[in-house]
Design an enzyme around this catalytic site. Structure first.
Site, PDB file in Angstrom:
ATOM      1  N   HIS A   1     -13.956   0.037   0.139  1.00 15.41           N
ATOM      2  CA  HIS A   1     -13.663   1.455   0.075  1.00 15.41           C
ATOM      3  C   HIS A   1     -12.214   1.752  -0.853  1.00 15.41           C
ATOM      4  O   HIS A   1     -12.007   2.945  -1.012  1.00 15.41           O
ATOM      5  CB  HIS A   1     -13.752   2.332   1.346  1.00 15.41           C
TER       6      HIS A   1
ATOM      7  N   CYS B   1      -2.510   5.048   8.190  1.00 10.13           N
ATOM      8  CA  CYS B   1      -2.636   4.613   9.787  1.00 10.13           C
ATOM      9  C   CYS B   1      -1.576   4.715  10.586  1.00 10.13           C
ATOM     10  O   CYS B   1      -1.542   5.115  11.835  1.00 10.13           O
ATOM     11  CB  CYS B   1      -2.787   3.189   9.636  1.00 10.13           C
TER      12      CYS B   1
ATOM     13  N   GLN C   1      -5.065  -3.733  -1.702  1.00  6.77           N
ATOM     14  CA  GLN C   1      -4.698  -2.680  -2.773  1.00  6.77           C
ATOM     15  C   GLN C   1      -4.569  -3.257  -4.295  1.00  6.77           C
ATOM     16  O   GLN C   1      -4.833  -2.459  -5.262  1.00  6.77           O
ATOM     17  CB  GLN C   1      -2.953  -2.231  -2.515  1.00  6.77           C
TER      18      GLN C   1
ATOM     19  N   ASN D   1       0.772  -1.288  -0.004  1.00  9.86           N
ATOM     20  CA  ASN D   1       0.000   0.025  -0.088  1.00  9.86           C
ATOM     21  C   ASN D   1       0.601   1.241  -0.107  1.00  9.86           C
ATOM     22  O   ASN D   1       0.413   2.241  -0.201  1.00  9.86           O
ATOM     23  CB  ASN D   1      -1.013   0.132   1.271  1.00  9.86           C
TER      24      ASN D   1
ATOM     25  N   THR E   1     -26.294  -9.816  11.221  1.00  9.00           N
ATOM     26  CA  THR E   1     -27.330  -9.501   9.860  1.00  9.00           C
ATOM     27  C   THR E   1     -26.435  -8.945   8.935  1.00  9.00           C
ATOM     28  O   THR E   1     -25.669  -7.883   9.148  1.00  9.00           O
ATOM     29  CB  THR E   1     -28.188  -8.627  10.652  1.00  9.00           C
TER      30      THR E   1
HETATM   31  C1  LIG Z   1      -6.548  -0.196   3.837  1.00  8.60           C
HETATM   32  C2  LIG Z   1      -5.774  -1.448   3.805  1.00  8.60           C
HETATM   33  C3  LIG Z   1      -6.145  -2.412   4.612  1.00  8.60           C
HETATM   34  C4  LIG Z   1      -7.540  -2.177   5.761  1.00  8.60           C
HETATM   35  O1  LIG Z   1      -8.920  -2.011   4.904  1.00  8.60           O
HETATM   36  P1  LIG Z   1      -9.922  -1.359   5.706  1.00  8.60           P
HETATM   37  O2  LIG Z   1     -11.094  -1.780   4.683  1.00  8.60           O
HETATM   38  O3  LIG Z   1      -9.584   0.057   5.725  1.00  8.60           O
HETATM   39  O4  LIG Z   1      -9.908  -2.060   7.249  1.00  8.60           O
HETATM   40  C5  LIG Z   1      -5.578  -3.687   4.995  1.00  8.60           C
HETATM   41  N1  LIG Z   1      -4.655  -4.069   4.032  1.00  8.60           N
HETATM   42  C6  LIG Z   1      -4.089  -3.010   3.109  1.00  8.60           C
HETATM   43  C7  LIG Z   1      -2.962  -3.600   2.418  1.00  8.60           C
HETATM   44  C8  LIG Z   1      -4.711  -1.861   3.054  1.00  8.60           C
HETATM   45  O5  LIG Z   1      -4.362  -0.862   2.053  1.00  8.60           O
END
Ligand SMILES: *Cc1c(COP(=O)(O)O)cnc(C)c1O
Length: 384
Positions: free
Chosen positions: A199, A323, A177, A149, A235
């Site tokens: 997302h 993060c 990613q 990422n 659910t």
């Molecule tokens: C964003 C990301 C996650 C976490 O995904 P979320 O849906 O935000 O919890 C895990 N691994 C990688 C490589 C990411 O880029």
């Protein structure tokens, strides 16, 4: 505004938003309900499951909806560790994983598991001979991300999958990613478990899935009702599932065009920065990288200060992964590829997306070149 942080999150695609709409107030029935009203919700969930299964060349029964990439990673690792502990308690992963994998591994270490964190080379690739050497008779799981990422490097997943299969070890990949950005076929790559997040590909936040190959045992992670074939209670998030399904369908349809477009913009941006800014180091491999990822370290620059200057010009980018910002530690990924502390703190990640134009990329390149020049002049002045 120029948004160049698509690795952090993407806007919800209009088609995905539209596909979610009926399930909020109109067709709100519980997907597990017995009566006919529940049928629409159930159909929406199974339709999305079918789309995602097809996109991976998997079986719909192998797709489990979750609340995102972090949950999928947690489930894959803890669930496998639990289900296979009588065969061993050794796990192999890498030093450059997302914190959803790394911190889960740290947790498992406290539970009595042993974890090998493989180093990577200067481009961020796992070295296959080192992976082979790390395998022990009690190794139960190998977890290596599909694409990083921060630096965009794509790991040699097919070879890693082959090694895992040869040794009968479960292979998990965090493809958050990579999924919907590049083709991912679970059989071609010998993947047993795969995490993805809505997302990151123009779907809704708080949605994701875990692919679990038929026959692979994974202890239930959320205990409760019998949803998701009895393996993930709660659910069903029907609007969210409809949204992630629609986003996946859209991504599959547009994939080759997106790869072509974004790769060209990416290469243009890399060229502009490398040719105009002295002391600019590309992080990650030049070629085996995500089509939308640009990441540089600049000599004599603080990444965070550079971000402020870009923000003042309405450009959204990132210094390390979202993060870990706010922490005073340099990025674990840049440290793992051998960047010294200064270069690790002087990084800038720009991740392109669907709406990014050539004009945006030109503006961003100008802004980065000007800002780096300014910051270096200030630093020089301060030293006098
Ligand atoms: C964003 C990301 C996650 C976490 O995904 P979320 O849906 O935000 O919890 C895990 N691994 C990688 C490589 C990411 O880029």
């Amino acid at each position: 505004m120029i948004y160049l942080d698509h690795a952090a999150t993407t806007p919800l695609a209009e088609q995905a938003a539209a596909s979610m709409q009926p399930y909020f107030s109109k067709d709100y029935a519980n997907a597990s309900a017995f009566y006919e009203f529940g049928e629409k919700s159930r159909e929406a969930v199974e339709h999305a499951r079918g789309i995602i299964a097809r996109s991976l060349r998997a079986n719909p029964k192998e797709i489990y909806f979750t609340a995102g990439g972090s949950e999928s990673d947690n489930w894959a690792l803890k669930g496998t560790a639990e289900a296979y502990k009588q065969y061993g308690r050794h796990i192999i992963t890498t030093q450059i994983e997302h914190h959803a994998v790394l911190n889960t591994c740290h947790y498992l270490e406290k539970q009595g598991y042993e974890v090998t964190y493989l180093p990577v080379d200067a481009q961020g690739f796992v070295r296959l001979p080192e992976l082979e050497k790390a395998i022990r008779p009690d190794t139960i799981l190998i977890s290596v991300m599909f694409a990083n990422n921060e630096i965009g490097t794509m790991e040699p997943i097919a070879q890693i999958g082959r090694i895992a299969r040869r040794h009968s070890i479960i292979f998990h990949t965090d493809a958050v990613q990579a999924y919907a950005q590049v083709p991912v076929d679970v059989n071609f790559y010998h993947i047993d478990l795969l995490s993805a997040s809505g997302h990151k590909f123009y779907g809704p936040k708080g949605t994701g899935f875990l692919y679990i190959r038929d026959g692979v045992r994974t202890a239930s992670f959320i205990h409760g009702g019998g949803q998701e074939m009895g393996r993930r209670a709660g659910t069903e998030n029907v609007p969210g599932i409809a949204g992630i399904g629609a986003a996946a369908e859209l991504a599959m349809r547009k994939m080759s065009e997106r790869i072509y477009r974004e790769t060209r913009l990416r290469d243009y941006l890399i060229h502009e920065i490398a040719s105009r800014i002295p002391g600019a180091w590309l992080n990650g491999d030049r070629y085996a990288r995500l089509p939308n990822n640009v990441n540089f370290s600049f000599e004599g620059i603080e990444g965070e200060t550079l971000l402020l200057l870009l923000d003042a010009k309405d450009i959204c980018a990132s210094a390390a992964s979202a993060c870990s910002t706010g922490s005073a530690e340099p990025s674990h990924v840049l440290t793992a590829i051998g960047r010294d502390e200064k270069l690790a703190f002087g990084s800038l990640r720009m991740t392109l997306g669907e709406a990014t134009t050539a004009e945006d990329v030109r503006t961003a390149a100008d802004a980065v070149a000007e800002s780096v020049k300014l910051l270096r002049e200030v630093a020089e002045y301060e030293q006098q």
